[in-house]
Design an enzyme around this catalytic site. Structure first.
Site, mmCIF file in Angstrom:
data_model
loop_
_atom_site.group_PDB
_atom_site.id
_atom_site.type_symbol
_atom_site.label_atom_id
_atom_site.label_comp_id
_atom_site.label_asym_id
_atom_site.label_seq_id
_atom_site.Cartn_x
_atom_site.Cartn_y
_atom_site.Cartn_z
ATOM 1 N N GLU A 220 0.805 -1.234 0.000
ATOM 2 C CA GLU A 220 0.000 0.000 0.000
ATOM 3 C C GLU A 220 0.835 1.280 0.000
ATOM 4 O O GLU A 220 0.634 2.158 0.834
ATOM 5 C CB GLU A 220 -0.966 -0.010 1.188
ATOM 6 C CG GLU A 220 -1.914 -1.195 1.161
ATOM 7 C CD GLU A 220 -2.805 -1.288 2.398
ATOM 8 O OE1 GLU A 220 -2.780 -0.367 3.236
ATOM 9 O OE2 GLU A 220 -3.509 -2.297 2.534
ATOM 10 N N ASN B 246 2.072 -5.241 -3.141
ATOM 11 C CA ASN B 246 0.686 -5.580 -2.802
ATOM 12 C C ASN B 246 -0.109 -4.307 -2.488
ATOM 13 O O ASN B 246 0.364 -3.458 -1.723
ATOM 14 C CB ASN B 246 0.733 -6.484 -1.552
ATOM 15 C CG ASN B 246 -0.569 -7.169 -1.231
ATOM 16 O OD1 ASN B 246 -1.152 -7.829 -2.084
ATOM 17 N ND2 ASN B 246 -1.032 -7.038 0.011
ATOM 18 N N HIS C 21 -10.255 -5.726 -2.155
ATOM 19 C CA HIS C 21 -11.309 -5.436 -1.175
ATOM 20 C C HIS C 21 -12.403 -4.693 -1.939
ATOM 21 O O HIS C 21 -12.348 -3.475 -2.112
ATOM 22 C CB HIS C 21 -10.748 -4.604 -0.018
ATOM 23 C CG HIS C 21 -9.736 -5.354 0.797
ATOM 24 N ND1 HIS C 21 -10.067 -6.485 1.527
ATOM 25 C CD2 HIS C 21 -8.412 -5.169 0.985
ATOM 26 C CE1 HIS C 21 -8.985 -6.950 2.129
ATOM 27 N NE2 HIS C 21 -7.959 -6.173 1.818
ATOM 28 N N GLU D 8 -6.262 -10.645 -1.085
ATOM 29 C CA GLU D 8 -7.076 -10.370 0.105
ATOM 30 C C GLU D 8 -8.546 -10.230 -0.272
ATOM 31 O O GLU D 8 -9.267 -9.394 0.287
ATOM 32 C CB GLU D 8 -6.585 -9.078 0.788
ATOM 33 C CG GLU D 8 -5.113 -9.081 1.137
ATOM 34 C CD GLU D 8 -4.642 -7.832 1.884
ATOM 35 O OE1 GLU D 8 -5.478 -7.036 2.348
ATOM 36 O OE2 GLU D 8 -3.412 -7.658 2.004
ATOM 37 N N ASP E 222 -12.253 -9.865 -0.709
ATOM 38 C CA ASP E 222 -13.566 -9.902 -0.060
ATOM 39 C C ASP E 222 -14.452 -8.887 -0.774
ATOM 40 O O ASP E 222 -13.961 -7.949 -1.398
ATOM 41 C CB ASP E 222 -13.522 -9.680 1.467
ATOM 42 C CG ASP E 222 -12.700 -8.483 1.920
ATOM 43 O OD1 ASP E 222 -12.581 -7.499 1.159
ATOM 44 O OD2 ASP E 222 -12.188 -8.515 3.050
HETATM 45 O O1 G3I Z 1 -2.840 -5.890 18.837
HETATM 46 C C1 G3I Z 1 -3.989 -5.274 19.424
HETATM 47 C C2 G3I Z 1 -4.286 -5.909 20.743
HETATM 48 O O2 G3I Z 1 -3.207 -5.658 21.622
HETATM 49 C C3 G3I Z 1 -5.588 -5.316 21.288
HETATM 50 O O3 G3I Z 1 -5.935 -5.980 22.461
HETATM 51 C C4 G3I Z 1 -6.712 -5.485 20.274
HETATM 52 C C5 G3I Z 1 -7.989 -4.802 20.753
HETATM 53 O O4 G3I Z 1 -8.860 -4.565 19.678
HETATM 54 O O5 G3I Z 1 -6.335 -4.879 19.069
HETATM 55 C C6 G3I Z 1 -5.167 -5.472 18.506
HETATM 56 O O6 G3I Z 1 -4.871 -4.856 17.279
HETATM 57 C C7 G3I Z 1 -5.756 -5.129 16.220
HETATM 58 C C8 G3I Z 1 -4.965 -5.858 15.134
HETATM 59 O O7 G3I Z 1 -5.752 -6.023 13.965
HETATM 60 C C9 G3I Z 1 -4.468 -7.236 15.574
HETATM 61 O O8 G3I Z 1 -5.520 -8.040 15.935
HETATM 62 C C10 G3I Z 1 -6.263 -3.819 15.677
HETATM 63 O O9 G3I Z 1 -7.120 -3.210 16.633
HETATM 64 C C11 G3I Z 1 -7.006 -4.015 14.379
HETATM 65 O O10 G3I Z 1 -7.313 -2.749 13.817
HETATM 66 C C12 G3I Z 1 -6.132 -4.790 13.406
HETATM 67 O O11 G3I Z 1 -6.865 -4.949 12.217
HETATM 68 C C13 G3I Z 1 -6.151 -5.503 11.124
HETATM 69 C C14 G3I Z 1 -5.962 -4.459 10.025
HETATM 70 O O12 G3I Z 1 -5.310 -5.065 8.936
HETATM 71 C C15 G3I Z 1 -5.132 -3.275 10.475
HETATM 72 O O13 G3I Z 1 -5.007 -2.370 9.422
HETATM 73 C C16 G3I Z 1 -6.973 -6.644 10.588
HETATM 74 O O14 G3I Z 1 -7.062 -7.668 11.576
HETATM 75 C C17 G3I Z 1 -6.302 -7.194 9.322
HETATM 76 O O15 G3I Z 1 -7.152 -8.148 8.741
HETATM 77 C C18 G3I Z 1 -6.099 -6.047 8.342
HETATM 78 O O16 G3I Z 1 -5.498 -6.534 7.193
HETATM 79 C C19 G3I Z 1 -5.193 -5.581 6.174
HETATM 80 C C20 G3I Z 1 -3.971 -6.084 5.430
HETATM 81 O O17 G3I Z 1 -2.923 -6.316 6.329
HETATM 82 C C21 G3I Z 1 -3.534 -5.085 4.353
HETATM 83 N N1 G3I Z 1 -4.631 -4.773 3.490
HETATM 84 C C22 G3I Z 1 -5.856 -4.335 4.119
HETATM 85 C C23 G3I Z 1 -6.304 -5.377 5.146
HETATM 86 C C24 G3I Z 1 -7.640 -5.007 5.742
HETATM 87 O O18 G3I Z 1 -7.539 -3.840 6.482
#
Ligand code: G3I
Length: 390
Positions: free
Chosen positions: A148, A189, A225, A256, A258
């Site tokens: 990105e 990516n 997406h 990815e 969806d």
């Molecule tokens: O690590 C913290 C944890 O300590 C805390 O307790 C918890 C509470 O909500 O949050 C945790 O962090 C979360 C993290 O995922 C790990 O689980 C974040 O809040 C959450 O925002 C984060 O979301 C991820 C997102 O990327 C972040 O941008 C999604 O799971 C993940 O599926 C998503 O994946 C991205 C790809 O990497 C790149 N392309 C877009 C895609 C969708 O956003």
């Protein structure tokens, strides 16, 4: 390479399990996969589906290999989350796509808020990649090296990497990844690069700049997406993929995928449109030899990232929150089955096949695209059901 297998042999060989990965492989693709995440691996019903070797042949860690987790403070590396998914992939014979080395998001503040010289930030990128890609050396089919880097208009996104190093951070990262894991396919990516336009054109310039700098880039990952009803046409999807190949990379993948609803709950008509959209993306990948596979960004609405990021939106995946297959699953499966068997491919019209069991009692009902209906009928015949009727 595209393998054509007689349908009877294919279905007899696959029995009740002729599903997404098996069909994709029979159609000449390397995999059909799903991302996963650490917490979900405690859900037994979820794991049962993800580990079905006929259904998913590839996985990607949704979070565990990101900088936030692998080098949360400078010089301190942690691989426990990423290793859990890598080991899960190994145990279940799944291809592992590794994700991701250089990204502006989920980047610890010690990197993003530092004030660095070019030399310092170059060394930080190189050290991160040498350690993380070095740790996973030999385990990753592919790495999303840079994720990105672009804005929607094709300019570079503001990030600590771009601010300090300009666009040179990209070849720096690709060269470091090539040194750390010579056998991994190295990908750029991004999202909204699935069809032609400013961002796709900028992706071509990224490919070119890596090559001109003497780096290696093997693939472009199109995150995909997408939004129900706004999915690009098959011809536009194919044109984007073909443009990347013409720019000199050897492969592309949907990394990815969806396709989300902007408002919930979905209507029956909406679910049919979603099925058509998934079928379009699947057909596009099948039509381009360089498209090695499709990864959905998790397989069930239960664990989708979308409701957290876009409240009120979602229902984007092939299985619903209760692990029931949606019409989109049937559409993807039918398109893959058609390609695997040299059939004409389904029409976009979904239809319902009602079955009867040996005792004459009502059997399962399958929603299928038109060609898929024939597939299901033959499938059920091979399962020794006495009759099927539409
Ligand atoms: O690590 C913290 C944890 O300590 C805390 O307790 C918890 C509470 O909500 O949050 C945790 O962090 C979360 C993290 O995922 C790990 O689980 C974040 O809040 C959450 O925002 C984060 O979301 C991820 C997102 O990327 C972040 O941008 C999604 O799971 C993940 O599926 C998503 O994946 C991205 C790809 O990497 C790149 N392309 C877009 C895609 C969708 O956003």
């Amino acid at each position: 390479m595209r393998l054509l297998t007689p349908i009877a042999a294919l279905l007899a060989a696959h029995g009740a399990s002729a599903q997404l990965h098996r069909l994709a492989a029979a159609a000449g693709k390397m995999y059909f996969g799903s991302a996963t995440d650490n917490g979900e691996l405690n859900d037994a019903a979820y794991v049962r589906i993800l580990t079905d070797p006929n259904e998913f042949g590839q996985t990607t860690p949704g979070n565990g290999q990101k900088w936030q987790f692998t080098q949360p403070s400078r010089g301190s590396f942690s691989y426990s989350s990423g290793d859990q998914i890598a080991n899960f992939a190994k145990t279940n014979n799944m291809i592992l796509r590794c994700h991701t080395l250089v990204w502006h998001s989920q980047l610890p503040s010690w990197v993003s808020s530092g004030s660095w010289t070019k030399e310092q930030l170059t060394s930080i990128i190189e050290t991160h990649i040498a350690n993380v890609a070095g740790h996973y050396r030999g385990q990753c089919y592919a790495w999303d090296v840079v994720n990105e880097a672009l804005n929607e208009d094709g300019t570079f996104r503001t990030s600590v990497f771009y601010t300090v190093l300009g666009e040179s951070f990209i070849p720096i990262a690709f060269k470091a990844a090539a040194a750390a894991d010579p056998d991994a396919k190295l990908y750029y990516n991004d999202y909204n690069i699935e069809s032609t336009g400013a961002k796709q054109a900028a992706t071509l310039r990224i490919i070119d700049s890596i090559k001109r700098a003497g780096g290696r880039i093997d693939g472009v990952g199109m995150q995909a997406h997408l939004i129900v009803g706004s999915t690009p046409s098959q011809s536009s999807l194919e044109a984007a993929m073909n443009s990347y190949v013409a720019a000199g990379i050897s492969e592309v993948a949907y990394t990815e995928l969806d396709i989300r609803f902007r408002s919930l709950p979905p209507t029956a008509a909406g679910l049919r449109t979603q099925a058509d959209d998934y079928a379009t993306v699947t057909r596009a990948c099948l039509a381009v030899d360089a498209c090695v596979g499709i990864t959905i960004w998790d397989f069930t609405d239960k664990y989708s990232w979308i409701p957290n990021t876009f409240p009120g939106q979602g229902a984007a995946l092939l299985y619903d929150e209760n692990f029931s297959k949606k019409p989109a699953w049937t559409a993807v499966s039918s398109v893959l089955a058609a390609a695997a068997t040299g059939g004409p491919g389904p029409s976009t019209t979904l239809t319902t096949v009602t079955t009867t069991t040996r005792t004459g009692a009502p059997g399962p009902t399958c929603t299928a695209a038109k060609w898929g209906k024939q597939y299901f009928e033959l499938f059920l015949t091979l399962r020794f059901l006495p009759s099927t009727r539409a």
